[in-house]
Design a protein around this motif. Structure first.
Motif, PDB file in Angstrom:
ATOM      1  N   TRP A   1       0.819  -1.407  -0.021  1.00 30.31           N
ATOM      2  CA  TRP A   1       0.081   0.178  -0.159  1.00 30.31           C
ATOM      3  C   TRP A   1       0.962   1.349   0.006  1.00 30.31           C
ATOM      4  O   TRP A   1       1.886   1.246   0.672  1.00 30.31           O
ATOM      5  CB  TRP A   1      -0.970   0.165   1.160  1.00 30.31           C
ATOM      6  N   ARG A   2       0.428   2.171  -0.706  1.00 27.85           N
ATOM      7  CA  ARG A   2       1.127   3.635  -0.886  1.00 27.85           C
ATOM      8  C   ARG A   2      -0.002   4.461  -0.954  1.00 27.85           C
ATOM      9  O   ARG A   2      -1.004   4.370  -1.313  1.00 27.85           O
ATOM     10  CB  ARG A   2       2.096   3.529  -2.067  1.00 27.85           C
ATOM     11  N   TYR A   3       0.280   5.913  -0.247  1.00 26.66           N
ATOM     12  CA  TYR A   3      -0.628   6.938  -0.236  1.00 26.66           C
ATOM     13  C   TYR A   3      -0.206   7.618  -1.523  1.00 26.66           C
ATOM     14  O   TYR A   3       0.832   8.285  -1.735  1.00 26.66           O
ATOM     15  CB  TYR A   3      -0.556   7.868   0.884  1.00 26.66           C
ATOM     16  N   ASN A   4      -1.390   8.209  -2.324  1.00 21.70           N
ATOM     17  CA  ASN A   4      -1.284   9.002  -3.376  1.00 21.70           C
ATOM     18  C   ASN A   4      -2.356   9.877  -3.208  1.00 21.70           C
ATOM     19  O   ASN A   4      -2.093  10.999  -3.443  1.00 21.70           O
ATOM     20  CB  ASN A   4      -1.236   8.246  -4.810  1.00 21.70           C
ATOM     21  N   THR A   5      -3.612   9.637  -2.984  1.00 21.37           N
ATOM     22  CA  THR A   5      -4.841  10.510  -2.750  1.00 21.37           C
ATOM     23  C   THR A   5      -5.416  10.023  -1.654  1.00 21.37           C
ATOM     24  O   THR A   5      -5.409   8.834  -1.108  1.00 21.37           O
ATOM     25  CB  THR A   5      -5.388  10.557  -3.952  1.00 21.37           C
ATOM     26  N   VAL A   6      -6.451  10.738  -1.229  1.00 21.06           N
ATOM     27  CA  VAL A   6      -7.219  10.675   0.143  1.00 21.06           C
ATOM     28  C   VAL A   6      -8.168   9.248  -0.389  1.00 21.06           C
ATOM     29  O   VAL A   6      -8.538   8.515   0.568  1.00 21.06           O
ATOM     30  CB  VAL A   6      -8.273  11.621   0.470  1.00 21.06           C
ATOM     31  N   ASN A   7      -8.227   8.862  -1.575  1.00 18.67           N
ATOM     32  CA  ASN A   7      -9.348   7.540  -1.910  1.00 18.67           C
ATOM     33  C   ASN A   7      -8.144   6.483  -1.345  1.00 18.67           C
ATOM     34  O   ASN A   7      -8.748   5.325  -1.097  1.00 18.67           O
ATOM     35  CB  ASN A   7      -9.548   7.590  -3.284  1.00 18.67           C
TER      36      ASN A   7
ATOM     37  N   ASN B   1      -6.197  13.975  18.496  1.00 18.25           N
ATOM     38  CA  ASN B   1      -7.406  14.488  18.586  1.00 18.25           C
ATOM     39  C   ASN B   1      -6.982  16.173  18.438  1.00 18.25           C
ATOM     40  O   ASN B   1      -6.248  16.960  19.056  1.00 18.25           O
ATOM     41  CB  ASN B   1      -8.300  14.535  19.653  1.00 18.25           C
ATOM     42  N   GLY B   2      -7.709  16.658  17.448  1.00 17.52           N
ATOM     43  CA  GLY B   2      -7.559  18.080  17.038  1.00 17.52           C
ATOM     44  C   GLY B   2      -6.589  18.460  16.108  1.00 17.52           C
ATOM     45  O   GLY B   2      -6.617  19.548  15.728  1.00 17.52           O
ATOM     46  N   TYR B   3      -6.067  17.470  15.613  1.00 11.84           N
ATOM     47  CA  TYR B   3      -4.973  17.834  14.629  1.00 11.84           C
ATOM     48  C   TYR B   3      -5.497  18.119  13.363  1.00 11.84           C
ATOM     49  O   TYR B   3      -6.774  17.474  13.087  1.00 11.84           O
ATOM     50  CB  TYR B   3      -3.819  16.567  14.367  1.00 11.84           C
ATOM     51  N   ARG B   4      -4.795  18.975  12.277  1.00 15.56           N
ATOM     52  CA  ARG B   4      -5.491  19.205  11.227  1.00 15.56           C
ATOM     53  C   ARG B   4      -4.496  18.862  10.247  1.00 15.56           C
ATOM     54  O   ARG B   4      -3.127  19.111  10.486  1.00 15.56           O
ATOM     55  CB  ARG B   4      -5.777  20.636  10.804  1.00 15.56           C
ATOM     56  N   TYR B   5      -4.812  18.399   9.133  1.00 12.15           N
ATOM     57  CA  TYR B   5      -3.791  18.135   7.983  1.00 12.15           C
ATOM     58  C   TYR B   5      -4.078  18.856   6.814  1.00 12.15           C
ATOM     59  O   TYR B   5      -4.452  19.812   6.725  1.00 12.15           O
ATOM     60  CB  TYR B   5      -3.703  16.773   7.709  1.00 12.15           C
ATOM     61  N   THR B   6      -4.089  18.069   5.467  1.00 15.86           N
ATOM     62  CA  THR B   6      -4.492  18.714   4.240  1.00 15.86           C
ATOM     63  C   THR B   6      -5.981  18.598   4.307  1.00 15.86           C
ATOM     64  O   THR B   6      -6.500  17.935   4.769  1.00 15.86           O
ATOM     65  CB  THR B   6      -3.826  17.953   3.109  1.00 15.86           C
ATOM     66  N   PRO B   7      -6.691  19.797   3.525  1.00 16.96           N
ATOM     67  CA  PRO B   7      -7.926  19.873   3.482  1.00 16.96           C
ATOM     68  C   PRO B   7      -8.875  18.576   3.119  1.00 16.96           C
ATOM     69  O   PRO B   7      -9.924  18.129   3.665  1.00 16.96           O
ATOM     70  CB  PRO B   7      -8.371  20.961   2.329  1.00 16.96           C
ATOM     71  N   ASP B   8      -8.048  17.788   2.078  1.00 10.76           N
ATOM     72  CA  ASP B   8      -8.892  16.739   1.623  1.00 10.76           C
ATOM     73  C   ASP B   8      -8.784  15.556   2.594  1.00 10.76           C
ATOM     74  O   ASP B   8      -9.511  14.827   2.945  1.00 10.76           O
ATOM     75  CB  ASP B   8      -8.229  16.050   0.342  1.00 10.76           C
ATOM     76  N   ILE B   9      -7.689  15.252   3.615  1.00 16.74           N
ATOM     77  CA  ILE B   9      -7.508  14.562   4.515  1.00 16.74           C
ATOM     78  C   ILE B   9      -8.313  14.959   5.578  1.00 16.74           C
ATOM     79  O   ILE B   9      -8.940  14.019   6.360  1.00 16.74           O
ATOM     80  CB  ILE B   9      -5.920  14.296   4.958  1.00 16.74           C
ATOM     81  N   ASP B  10      -8.248  16.067   6.191  1.00 14.74           N
ATOM     82  CA  ASP B  10      -9.274  16.637   7.027  1.00 14.74           C
ATOM     83  C   ASP B  10     -10.562  16.182   6.696  1.00 14.74           C
ATOM     84  O   ASP B  10     -11.471  15.830   7.830  1.00 14.74           O
ATOM     85  CB  ASP B  10      -8.969  17.858   7.549  1.00 14.74           C
TER      86      ASP B  10
ATOM     87  N   TYR C   1     -11.910  13.693   4.848  1.00  8.34           N
ATOM     88  CA  TYR C   1     -11.996  12.205   5.277  1.00  8.34           C
ATOM     89  C   TYR C   1     -11.933  11.978   6.473  1.00  8.34           C
ATOM     90  O   TYR C   1     -12.786  11.328   6.852  1.00  8.34           O
ATOM     91  CB  TYR C   1     -10.767  11.642   4.402  1.00  8.34           C
ATOM     92  N   LEU C   2     -11.008  12.475   7.303  1.00  9.54           N
ATOM     93  CA  LEU C   2     -11.233  12.265   9.018  1.00  9.54           C
ATOM     94  C   LEU C   2     -12.310  12.459   9.451  1.00  9.54           C
ATOM     95  O   LEU C   2     -13.009  11.949  10.428  1.00  9.54           O
ATOM     96  CB  LEU C   2      -9.797  12.802   9.370  1.00  9.54           C
ATOM     97  N   ASP C   3     -12.910  13.750   9.154  1.00 13.50           N
ATOM     98  CA  ASP C   3     -14.167  14.393   9.970  1.00 13.50           C
ATOM     99  C   ASP C   3     -15.290  13.135   9.476  1.00 13.50           C
ATOM    100  O   ASP C   3     -16.106  13.233  10.424  1.00 13.50           O
ATOM    101  CB  ASP C   3     -14.417  15.603   9.226  1.00 13.50           C
ATOM    102  N   ARG C   4     -15.355  12.738   8.458  1.00 10.72           N
ATOM    103  CA  ARG C   4     -16.521  11.816   8.026  1.00 10.72           C
ATOM    104  C   ARG C   4     -16.284  10.367   8.696  1.00 10.72           C
ATOM    105  O   ARG C   4     -17.335   9.832   8.786  1.00 10.72           O
ATOM    106  CB  ARG C   4     -16.600  11.701   6.286  1.00 10.72           C
ATOM    107  N   SER C   5     -15.020  10.126   9.010  1.00  8.82           N
ATOM    108  CA  SER C   5     -14.871   8.618   9.788  1.00  8.82           C
ATOM    109  C   SER C   5     -15.360   8.494  10.893  1.00  8.82           C
ATOM    110  O   SER C   5     -15.214   9.227  11.844  1.00  8.82           O
ATOM    111  CB  SER C   5     -13.228   8.413   9.448  1.00  8.82           C
TER     112      SER C   5
END
Length: 154
Positions: free
Chosen positions: A121-127, A139-148, A150-154
């Motif tokens: 497995w390798r990370y390329n996109t949020v998918n 808890n409370g950390y922020r990353y890139t908008p797309d990862i944020d 995704y994590l907010d929905r998880s």
């Protein structure tokens, strides 16, 4: 008066601290908080508290103030500083809403994923995160908008 400040760049750090200190001219102790993010900010009350902590301490000492640096879980550090319990935050990679933020980082960091050496497995996109795996993050950390997002929905 409590001024909420976040510190992440040398030039702006000096400017912000000078403004911050002038607004707290009667303060002897300035309390900043963060979670541990070594080498930026490490363990308080040691010979190596982190290079950002050392820079802030030097600046405050020159202005006649004492730095008190405490570790807290990140989300609590942000919330308590917003409430005025502490004077500022230190050591983070993304802007913190509601605080005076700097434009340039004090240092560089990179967000990475760790997997077993035999994993393909390798990370390329949020998918790529949509896999049967556990993703851990503070808890409370922020990353890139797309990862944020995704994590907010998880």
């Amino acid at each position: 008066m409590t001024m909420r400040v976040s510190i992440s760049t040398p030039t702006t750090l000096l400017l912000m601290l000078s403004l911050f200190i002038s607004s707290l001219a009667t303060a002897d102790r300035i309390v900043i908080v963060a979670d541990e993010w070594c080498p930026y900010n490490c363990t308080p009350d040691t010979s190596h508290p982190g290079f950002i902590v050392e820079a802030v301490d030097s600046i405050l000492q020159q202005a006649g103030h004492e730095l008190v640096y405490k570790l807290l879980p990140w989300k609590r550090a942000v919330e308590d500083t917003r409430k005025g319990k502490y004077n500022g935050l230190i050591g983070f990679g993304r802007k913190v809403e509601g605080f005076i933020n700097t434009e340039m980082p004090f240092g560089l960091s990179e967000e990475v994923f760790f997997v077993r050496s035999d994993a393909d497995w390798r990370y390329n996109t949020v998918n790529d995160l949509k896999i049967p795996a556990v993703i851990g993050y503070p808890n409370g950390y922020r990353y890139t908008p797309d990862i944020d997002q995704y994590l907010d929905r998880s």
